[in-house]
Design a protein around this motif. Structure first.
Motif, PDB file in Angstrom:
ATOM      1  N   ALA A  69      26.579 -36.549 -10.196  1.00 49.98           N
ATOM      2  CA  ALA A  69      25.713 -37.722 -10.014  1.00 49.98           C
ATOM      3  C   ALA A  69      25.524 -38.045  -8.541  1.00 49.98           C
ATOM      4  CB  ALA A  69      26.313 -38.927 -10.747  1.00 49.98           C
ATOM      5  N   VAL A  70      26.602 -38.063  -7.790  1.00 46.37           N
ATOM      6  CA  VAL A  70      26.499 -38.384  -6.365  1.00 46.37           C
ATOM      7  C   VAL A  70      25.783 -37.257  -5.618  1.00 46.37           C
ATOM      8  CG1 VAL A  70      27.838 -38.773  -4.262  1.00 46.37           C
ATOM      9  CG2 VAL A  70      28.477 -39.916  -6.358  1.00 46.37           C
ATOM     10  N   ALA A  73      22.029 -37.478  -6.335  1.00 43.43           N
ATOM     11  CA  ALA A  73      21.445 -38.642  -5.659  1.00 43.43           C
ATOM     12  C   ALA A  73      21.357 -38.408  -4.161  1.00 43.43           C
ATOM     13  CB  ALA A  73      22.271 -39.885  -5.958  1.00 43.43           C
ATOM     14  N   ILE A 117      21.207 -44.374  -3.205  1.00 41.23           N
ATOM     15  CA  ILE A 117      22.331 -43.440  -3.094  1.00 41.23           C
ATOM     16  C   ILE A 117      23.660 -44.184  -3.231  1.00 41.23           C
ATOM     17  CG2 ILE A 117      23.493 -41.793  -1.575  1.00 41.23           C
ATOM     18  CD1 ILE A 117      20.695 -41.199  -0.393  1.00 41.23           C
ATOM     19  N   TYR A 119      24.126 -46.953  -4.887  1.00 42.07           N
ATOM     20  CA  TYR A 119      24.246 -47.300  -6.310  1.00 42.07           C
ATOM     21  C   TYR A 119      24.773 -46.114  -7.110  1.00 42.07           C
ATOM     22  CZ  TYR A 119      21.708 -51.712  -5.744  1.00 42.07           C
ATOM     23  OH  TYR A 119      21.324 -52.965  -5.376  1.00 42.07           O
ATOM     24  N   ALA A 120      24.322 -44.908  -6.782  1.00 41.23           N
ATOM     25  CA  ALA A 120      24.820 -43.717  -7.477  1.00 41.23           C
ATOM     26  C   ALA A 120      26.311 -43.527  -7.212  1.00 41.23           C
ATOM     27  CB  ALA A 120      24.043 -42.483  -7.031  1.00 41.23           C
TER      28      ALA A 120
END
Length: 131
Positions: A69-70, A73, A117, A119-120
């Motif tokens: 996820a990170v 992003a 980013i 938020y991710a």
């Protein structure tokens, strides 16, 4: 100018992919729980060991999901920032008198991209510790 932008996007993409690969291999190592269960000999200790092994694999999977996820992003944000900066540079080159307004819009857009980013990153932390 287009070849320079393509090179920048290519380098950013390669860097993001390498970062995701490193995170995918490093995250389970950091997420594993190395607790010592050798002192317990009873049936309750065996049950605890089974639960611990199940939690370790679950934590490793969560860490991998968080890393992906990170990484995605960050890669998307880096590409978006590169494109925005390139377009603003082109705009300022075409109309130097509008440089201040273009720069202001650019900074606002970069802040929004960076916020997405972050938020991710927060979602990834929540994936690891809450779920």
């Amino acid at each position: 100018m287009k070849t320079m932008m393509k090179k920048m996007i290519r380098k950013t993409t390669v860097f993001a992919i390498l970062a995701m690969i490193v995170m995918a291999f490093a995250a389970p190592a950091f997420a594993s729980d190395n607790s010592d269960n050798s002192t317990a000999v009873t049936a309750q200790a065996e049950e605890t060991t089974a639960v611990s092994a199940e939690e370790d694999s679950s934590t490793g999977s969560k860490a991998m999901a968080a890393a992906v996820a990170v990484g995605l992003a960050a890669a998307a944000g880096a590409v978006g920032m590169g494109i925005a900066i390139a377009k603003s540079a082109e705009g300022i080159a075409r109309q130097p008198e509008a440089g201040g307004q273009i720069r202001t819009s650019l900074m606002l857009g970069l802040v929004f991209i960076e916020t997405a980013i972050i938020y991710a990153l927060i979602v990834a932390i929540l994936i690891i510790f809450v779920l």
